[in-house]
Design a protein around this motif. Structure first.
Motif, PDB file in Angstrom:
ATOM      1  N   ALA A   1      32.365  14.275  39.010  1.00 49.02           N
ATOM      2  CA  ALA A   1      33.249  14.319  37.838  1.00 49.02           C
ATOM      3  C   ALA A   1      32.630  13.603  36.642  1.00 49.02           C
ATOM      4  CB  ALA A   1      34.605  13.707  38.173  1.00 49.02           C
ATOM      5  N   VAL A   2      31.984  12.434  36.876  1.00 50.69           N
ATOM      6  CA  VAL A   2      31.403  11.721  35.737  1.00 50.69           C
ATOM      7  C   VAL A   2      30.200  12.475  35.179  1.00 50.69           C
ATOM      8  CG1 VAL A   2      32.200   9.458  36.499  1.00 50.69           C
ATOM      9  CG2 VAL A   2      29.935  10.240  37.178  1.00 50.69           C
ATOM     10  N   GLY A   3      29.623  13.371  35.987  1.00 55.66           N
ATOM     11  CA  GLY A   3      28.550  14.207  35.470  1.00 55.66           C
ATOM     12  C   GLY A   3      29.017  15.109  34.352  1.00 55.66           C
ATOM     13  N   TYR A   4      30.307  15.409  34.318  1.00 57.22           N
ATOM     14  CA  TYR A   4      30.863  16.257  33.260  1.00 57.22           C
ATOM     15  C   TYR A   4      30.871  15.547  31.906  1.00 57.22           C
ATOM     16  CZ  TYR A   4      32.453  19.743  36.645  1.00 57.22           C
ATOM     17  OH  TYR A   4      32.492  20.712  37.609  1.00 57.22           O
ATOM     18  N   THR A   5      30.743  14.246  31.914  1.00 60.55           N
ATOM     19  CA  THR A   5      30.794  13.522  30.644  1.00 60.55           C
ATOM     20  C   THR A   5      29.541  13.737  29.805  1.00 60.55           C
ATOM     21  OG1 THR A   5      29.939  11.515  31.712  1.00 60.55           O
ATOM     22  CG2 THR A   5      32.331  11.749  31.560  1.00 60.55           C
ATOM     23  N   TYR A   6      28.510  14.323  30.385  1.00 60.65           N
ATOM     24  CA  TYR A   6      27.316  14.626  29.591  1.00 60.65           C
ATOM     25  C   TYR A   6      27.499  15.890  28.758  1.00 60.65           C
ATOM     26  CZ  TYR A   6      24.525  10.960  31.745  1.00 60.65           C
ATOM     27  OH  TYR A   6      24.045   9.732  32.135  1.00 60.65           O
ATOM     28  N   GLY A   7      28.482  16.711  29.098  1.00 58.69           N
ATOM     29  CA  GLY A   7      28.754  17.915  28.321  1.00 58.69           C
ATOM     30  C   GLY A   7      29.108  17.611  26.872  1.00 58.69           C
ATOM     31  N   PRO A   8      30.035  16.672  26.625  1.00 59.62           N
ATOM     32  CA  PRO A   8      30.341  16.315  25.242  1.00 59.62           C
ATOM     33  C   PRO A   8      29.136  15.788  24.468  1.00 59.62           C
ATOM     34  CG  PRO A   8      32.079  15.536  26.686  1.00 59.62           C
ATOM     35  CD  PRO A   8      30.985  16.043  27.573  1.00 59.62           C
TER      36      PRO A   8
ATOM     37  N   LEU B   1      37.872  14.248  16.855  1.00 56.26           N
ATOM     38  CA  LEU B   1      36.617  14.351  17.622  1.00 56.26           C
ATOM     39  C   LEU B   1      36.725  13.783  19.046  1.00 56.26           C
ATOM     40  CD1 LEU B   1      33.048  13.846  16.303  1.00 56.26           C
ATOM     41  CD2 LEU B   1      33.764  12.544  18.304  1.00 56.26           C
ATOM     42  N   PRO B   2      37.293  12.592  19.258  1.00 61.15           N
ATOM     43  CA  PRO B   2      37.393  12.088  20.630  1.00 61.15           C
ATOM     44  C   PRO B   2      38.210  13.000  21.547  1.00 61.15           C
ATOM     45  CG  PRO B   2      37.781  10.323  19.042  1.00 61.15           C
ATOM     46  CD  PRO B   2      37.782  11.597  18.276  1.00 61.15           C
ATOM     47  N   TRP B   3      39.237  13.662  20.999  1.00 60.49           N
ATOM     48  CA  TRP B   3      40.063  14.539  21.826  1.00 60.49           C
ATOM     49  C   TRP B   3      39.295  15.787  22.270  1.00 60.49           C
ATOM     50  CZ3 TRP B   3      44.098  12.357  23.794  1.00 60.49           C
ATOM     51  CH2 TRP B   3      44.726  11.320  23.101  1.00 60.49           C
ATOM     52  N   VAL B   4      38.485  16.330  21.366  1.00 56.01           N
ATOM     53  CA  VAL B   4      37.643  17.474  21.739  1.00 56.01           C
ATOM     54  C   VAL B   4      36.688  17.071  22.863  1.00 56.01           C
ATOM     55  CG1 VAL B   4      35.772  18.985  20.938  1.00 56.01           C
ATOM     56  CG2 VAL B   4      37.783  18.625  19.505  1.00 56.01           C
TER      57      VAL B   4
ATOM     58  N   GLU C   1      24.689  24.947  35.955  1.00 55.45           N
ATOM     59  CA  GLU C   1      24.862  25.465  34.599  1.00 55.45           C
ATOM     60  C   GLU C   1      26.255  25.196  34.034  1.00 55.45           C
ATOM     61  OE1 GLU C   1      26.430  28.832  37.074  1.00 55.45           O
ATOM     62  OE2 GLU C   1      24.893  27.279  37.222  1.00 55.45           O
ATOM     63  N   ILE C   2      27.148  24.601  34.842  1.00 56.07           N
ATOM     64  CA  ILE C   2      28.458  24.214  34.330  1.00 56.07           C
ATOM     65  C   ILE C   2      28.293  23.243  33.154  1.00 56.07           C
ATOM     66  CG2 ILE C   2      28.721  22.272  35.929  1.00 56.07           C
ATOM     67  CD1 ILE C   2      31.513  24.631  34.706  1.00 56.07           C
ATOM     68  N   LEU C   3      27.175  22.519  33.131  1.00 59.52           N
ATOM     69  CA  LEU C   3      26.895  21.601  32.030  1.00 59.52           C
ATOM     70  C   LEU C   3      26.755  22.360  30.710  1.00 59.52           C
ATOM     71  CD1 LEU C   3      26.244  18.720  31.087  1.00 59.52           C
ATOM     72  CD2 LEU C   3      23.872  19.133  31.733  1.00 59.52           C
ATOM     73  N   LEU C   4      26.122  23.547  30.755  1.00 62.14           N
ATOM     74  CA  LEU C   4      25.979  24.366  29.553  1.00 62.14           C
ATOM     75  C   LEU C   4      27.347  24.833  29.058  1.00 62.14           C
ATOM     76  CD1 LEU C   4      22.889  26.535  30.543  1.00 62.14           C
ATOM     77  CD2 LEU C   4      22.990  24.922  28.653  1.00 62.14           C
TER      78      LEU C   4
ATOM     79  N   CYS D   1      32.615  21.987  23.988  1.00 65.88           N
ATOM     80  CA  CYS D   1      32.651  20.900  23.013  1.00 65.88           C
ATOM     81  C   CYS D   1      32.164  21.391  21.646  1.00 65.88           C
ATOM     82  CB  CYS D   1      31.793  19.735  23.504  1.00 65.88           C
ATOM     83  SG  CYS D   1      31.825  18.292  22.419  1.00 65.88           S
ATOM     84  N   TYR D   2      31.104  22.175  21.640  1.00 56.93           N
ATOM     85  CA  TYR D   2      30.552  22.722  20.400  1.00 56.93           C
ATOM     86  C   TYR D   2      31.599  23.566  19.676  1.00 56.93           C
ATOM     87  CZ  TYR D   2      27.034  24.917  17.346  1.00 56.93           C
ATOM     88  OH  TYR D   2      26.306  25.354  16.264  1.00 56.93           O
ATOM     89  N   LEU D   3      32.266  24.456  20.428  1.00 56.42           N
ATOM     90  CA  LEU D   3      33.290  25.311  19.823  1.00 56.42           C
ATOM     91  C   LEU D   3      34.471  24.488  19.321  1.00 56.42           C
ATOM     92  CD1 LEU D   3      33.260  28.296  22.363  1.00 56.42           C
ATOM     93  CD2 LEU D   3      32.259  28.226  20.063  1.00 56.42           C
ATOM     94  N   GLY D   4      34.817  23.439  20.079  1.00 55.31           N
ATOM     95  CA  GLY D   4      35.899  22.559  19.647  1.00 55.31           C
ATOM     96  C   GLY D   4      35.564  21.851  18.344  1.00 55.31           C
TER      97      GLY D   4
END
Length: 483
Positions: A401-408, A428-431, A458-461, A467-470
């Motif tokens: 789960a913490v690996g998902y924090t690299y997506g933002p 920005l923090p909410w996105v 590739e879930i990271l992409l 985040c980019y779209l947000g």
């Protein structure tokens, strides 16, 4: 394996690290902890980064996973190498020329203070939980292999090991890490190389016959073109690029070492050299994994059900005392080369981004030491908490789960580099919070939602794209990039 021998070797190893820490900090100043005065030889940084990249988890996981996914991991490594080229050509010039100590300072310049704190927050959460998880797994191996036999409780093992790390990093910080990581990489490579030699000898192989046996084995399959598979070659390659850019280029832990080099040219040379060494090292781990399974099949050995237990099981029970001892040294080196740099990077990020400490100010040294102590204690607490949970599936899920924090972080930096838009900073923090949550849910139900498609790395992409779209949605159309 004699417990007294193991104790002697491990103590000697830690004392050697402390000695290196002492020697490298004889002329230490306040800024050296954060930047090593930007005077590190590129070849030391490149070699030492191997140890940092290969944590204790990957040390035991890569060889074991060969039994499940064969050599398909290699396509991820190819993507990693391309990612290092991206870092060398795009991110290193950006960070080095601005003379950054914390790379998240760039987010503050680009978007504002909330972006800087958001980026640093995600890094701190990721590193604290991730480093603690890696340490938890390795201390668990050492506990079973040695410390239980002499009656040392788990919490004390964790406390002692973190105390050793604190001792040799508290003064020199990143300057010491550059040298200790180099030493620890040597032990990692000796451990892997020695095990390969021992297995080849047991199988009556020389180097060429070992290569031939691996080629003939189905374990050496590299490519997988099933689009539904988590090991699909294209997905693995693209994910490898994204993982490297995020976990190396957008990660204070890894970039802090790069930015200690003497010049931008040295930084780039370091990164190109490291990518080659990284490829070679991973091929060695994959070779070892194939040989372990070939050996077990030929000898009729029933292997543990978990792939992560294969390498430790065979090393400690079948390859003799010397190989077993160097396995323990190798896994210890892999764990602590990751933990010591994580601890230093956590201290740096919090001091620079949240406390806004001036790296060259001697008067603020006490604050930095206090932060270093706090993160050491937090790491001990989290590791012991993992032990108390006593549920491997829960702990593994938390680590993923913490690996998902690299997506933002990927979304923030990509948006900042590819557009001139400013954003409405209060959103920005909410996105950045929503994109990993949505990604996690989509990943859990991807096979039902996407006609059998199963996400891999590739879930990271996907996470970064959300985040980019947000950020695109909350852009301020009346403002462009700040000077």
């Amino acid at each position: 394996m004699s417990t007294s021998l193991v104790l002697t070797v491990l103590l000697a190893y830690f004392l050697l690290l402390i000695l290196v820490g002492f020697v490298t900090t004889r002329k230490v100043n306040s800024e050296m902890f954060f930047t090593a005065n930007r005077n590190s030889p590129w070849y030391l940084v490149a070699f030492g980064m191997i140890g940092t990249t290969l944590s204790g988890v990957t040390f035991i996981s890569i060889p074991g996973e060969v039994g499940n996914t064969h050599w398909t991991y290699l396509t991820l490594v190819f993507g990693n190498c391309v990612g290092y080229i991206v870092i060398a050509l795009v991110l290193l010039p950006l960070f080095y020329r601005q003379n950054l100590v914390s790379i998240y300072s760039w987010l503050g310049t680009r978007f504002g203070e909330k972006a800087r704190l958001t980026g640093s927050f995600f890094f701190i959460v990721s590193q604290l939980v991730g480093a603690s998880f890696r340490l938890f797994l390795v201390v668990g191996v050492l506990q079973l292999a040695f410390f239980d036999a002499i009656g040392v409780p788990f919490w004390l093992t964790v406390f002692i090991t973190i105390a050793f790390v604190w001792i040799y990093t508290v003064r020199g910080g990143i300057k010491t890490i550059v040298w200790t990581d180099t030493l620890q990489t040597v032990f990692i490579l000796i451990s892997v190389g020695l095990t390969i030699v021992v297995v080849n000898k047991a199988l009556d192989f020389n180097f060429s016959s070992a290569i031939a046996a691996i080629k003939e084995s189905p374990l050496s399959r590299v490519f997988d073109f099933d689009w539904r598979s988590g090991q699909n070659t294209v997905k693995q390659f693209l994910a490898g690029v994204a993982i490297t850019v995020c976990l190396n280029g957008l990660d204070q832990n890894m970039m802090q070492k790069n930015l200690t080099c003497r010049s931008l040219r040295d930084c780039k040379t370091n990164m190109f050299s490291f990518s080659f060494l990284f490829l070679v090292t991973n091929v060695l781990f994959l070779m070892l994994g194939a040989l372990l399974y070939i050996y077990a099949e030929r000898e009729g050995i029933v292997l543990p059900g978990k792939s992560d237990d294969v390498f430790p099981f065979l090393s400690l029970n079948y390859f003799g005392a010397t190989a077993g001892l160097f396995f323990l040294l190798g896994i210890t080196a892999a764990a602590y080369s990751s933990v010591d740099s994580s601890l230093t990077a956590l201290t740096t990020s919090f001091c620079i981004d949240f406390l806004k400490i001036d790296p060259g100010n001697k008067e603020e040294k006490k604050k930095r030491i206090g932060v270093h102590i706090v993160f050491s204690l937090l790491m001990i607490f989290v590791v012991v908490l993992f032990r108390e949970l006593n549920n491997s599936s829960v702990i593994s899920s938390l680590f993923k789960a913490v690996g998902y924090t690299y997506g933002p972080l990927l979304g923030l930096f990509t948006f900042g580099l590819t557009t001139k838009y400013q954003v409405r900073e209060k959103y920005l923090p909410w996105v950045c919070l929503l994109s990993p949550v949505i990604s996690y849910v989509v990943n859990c139900y991807s096979e039902q939602l996407l006609f059998g498609y199963k996400f891999g790395f590739e879930i990271l992409l996907f996470n970064g794209l959300l985040c980019y779209l947000g950020l695109l949605l909350i852009r301020d159309k009346h403002l462009t990039r700040r000077a």
